[in-house]
Write an enzyme that holds these catalytic residues in place. Structure first.
Site, PDB file in Angstrom:
ATOM      1  N   LEU A 283      39.875  35.978  38.224  1.00 12.88           N
ATOM      2  CA  LEU A 283      41.021  35.795  39.152  1.00 12.88           C
ATOM      3  C   LEU A 283      41.935  36.746  39.051  1.00 12.88           C
ATOM      4  O   LEU A 283      42.399  37.197  40.031  1.00 12.88           O
ATOM      5  CB  LEU A 283      41.597  34.444  38.873  1.00 12.88           C
ATOM      6  N   TYR A 284      42.197  37.194  37.914  1.00 12.79           N
ATOM      7  CA  TYR A 284      42.832  38.564  37.636  1.00 12.79           C
ATOM      8  C   TYR A 284      42.454  39.632  38.812  1.00 12.79           C
ATOM      9  O   TYR A 284      43.181  40.200  39.373  1.00 12.79           O
ATOM     10  CB  TYR A 284      43.011  39.033  36.245  1.00 12.79           C
TER      11      TYR A 284
END
Length: 491
Positions: A283-284
């Protein structure tokens, strides 16, 4: 039901009855009179009654559902976000999608007035001819701190901004802030999602550039607190670009921190800016990739000059305690085990090399072309993206071996298979574009860079490595032991 709610509801009912009674009276009196006057008076009374009734309903809603009027996200504060013992010790407000960070010091209302504007202008006024005036977000963070020192050191004007959230120990960020203040660089305790404050800042002084480094870092932490990444890395970037696009005096050029994580599942090596980045592994990484798409939109619509920098595993003095090299150093000294991912290799990049790349990107950014407060642009503006890495991937085991030698103590190593939590097995930067456009050439070897880090680490934490290095004394004087973490690909 609370008494205030009952009173409000009763008033609303009485207002409706009063309006209905008044209308009925007018109808009776007007039976033989002017019908146009009757309609006008009746409509006026009904309008007033409707407005008052609506206000009463709003009051009812506010009393019953206050939670819908505001919302914020919080994040556990700890020196190591992966340490269970420290995750519950304290909590700190984090960036909010609604643009408030929770603390009174970071409210936009705290920063105003003639004296405040004078301090802003003092901090951002260059001391050299043709110097830059730079707003640095995340200035109390690792890269932001070093860039702010370097910019001020060469005579540029610098103003910092940081919300001092608790992703890792805020006392380290405060120590960086104090050092910057001693050099004449002001760092505001504020949040990038405070759009009103950003607009006020960019109107208070003629900033030529924004170096946007504030973000929620860490690959694996996104699995525990995904909203923090959306709030900081997506909404926060939009907030900064909005302020820059609609800056009052002039549009600044924007240089911002993307990440090598955008390469995700790419298997071509070394990683080039020309390679695909549409397969993020975390997700980062996805939020950073989204940031690059958002930057394209603001460049196209508003004529903002925007440069994205993809950092490759930055390390060095004053670094982030959640990064592997820092955590490993703590664990080696404390005699605690460390966990290594089998066959993991990283393109470790020393902080001084990254800073030179950031300043080179600022110096060559080119001007924004938006005019009239961002309502139109006079022509196309630069849109660039660059890798900033060391170009030499190193096995993590070698990094640990160097730390063991420098600290004079063997690590208790545990080697495991890399989990599917967002980390990637290797990173390798191709920096030919940065070398061509602003002369970027990393010069610091891993051994030299880690030596500088250990020198700082020993001094800052008062580590007695000659006596065996069994204690790590935190800045406040307490013995600090931290649970070891596995290698992170976060940059």
């Amino acid at each position: 039901m609370p008494a205030g709610v009952v009173d409000a509801a009763a008033k609303g009912v009485r207002l409706d009855r009063h309006a209905a009674g008044a209308s009925s009276l007018l109808l009776r009196r007007a039976s033989g009179g002017n019908k146009h006057l009757l309609v006008s008076a009746s409509s006026h009374l009904l309008f007033r009654a409707t407005v008052l009734a609506t206000l009463a309903l709003v009051l009812l809603f506010a009393v019953h559902y206050p939670s819908l009027l505001s919302h914020s996200f919080t994040l556990s504060s700890s020196s190591s976000p992966h340490s269970p013992s420290s995750s519950s010790s304290r909590r700190s407000s984090h960036r909010s999608l609604l643009g408030r960070s929770g603390g009174p010091s970071s409210s936009s209302s705290s920063y105003s007035g003639a004296a405040w504007e004078r301090e802003i202008r003092r901090s951002v006024t260059p001391r050299r001819a043709d110097g830059l005036s730079v707003l640095v977000t995340g200035a109390a963070g690792f890269v932001g701190f070093h860039c702010s020192l370097a910019l001020h050191g060469r005579g540029d004007g610098v103003l910092g901004l940081d919300n001092f959230n608790g992703y890792y120990d805020p006392t380290l960020k405060r120590a960086r802030q104090r050092l910057l203040a001693s050099r004449g660089v002001s760092v505001l305790d504020a949040d990038i999602n405070d759009g009103a404050l950003l607009h006020r800042l960019l109107s208070a002084a003629p900033f030529t550039h924004v170096l946007h480094l504030a973000a929620q870092a860490g690959v694996r932490h996104a699995m525990r607190d995904p909203q923090a990444y959306v709030s900081s890395n997506v909404a926060g970037l939009v907030s900064v670009l909005e302020a820059a696009a609609h800056a009052g005096q002039q549009q600044p050029a924007v240089v911002w921190a993307s990440s090598s994580s955008v390469y995700g599942l790419n298997t071509e090596s070394p990683f080039s800016e020309d390679h695909r980045t549409d397969r993020p592994a975390s997700l980062y990484a996805a939020t950073k990739k989204a940031g690059e798409a958002i930057a394209h939109a603001y460049n196209h619509i508003y004529g903002l000059s925007i440069t994205g920098l993809r950092f490759f595993t930055v390390y060095g003095p004053w670094g982030r305690p959640d990064m592997a090299y820092f955590s490993f150093a703590r664990s080696i000294v404390a005699g605690e085990p460390i966990t290594l991912f089998r066959d993991a290799r990283r393109d470790f990049t020393y902080i001084d090399d990254v800073v030179r790349g950031c300043l080179g990107a600022l110096d060559t950014a080119g001007k924004s072309t938006g005019v009239s407060g961002g309502r139109k642009k006079s022509g196309p503006a630069p849109l660039r993206v660059y890798n900033l890495g060391n170009t030499s991937p190193v096995p993590v085991t070698r990094m640990v071996a160097v730390l063991e030698k420098l600290l004079g103590k063997k690590a208790n190593k545990r080697v495991v298979t890399m989990p599917t939590n967002g980390d990637v097995p290797f990173t390798h930067a191709n920096v030919t574009h940065a070398a061509r456009d602003f002369g970027y050439r990393p010069t610091t070897s891993l051994e030299e860079g880690l030596r500088h880090f250990v020198d700082w680490f020993v001094q800052y934490y008062k580590v007695d490595i000659k006596g065996g290095g069994n204690n790590v004394l935190a800045a406040g004087g307490k013995t600090g032991k931290r649970k070891s973490m596995a290698m992170s690909a976060a940059s």
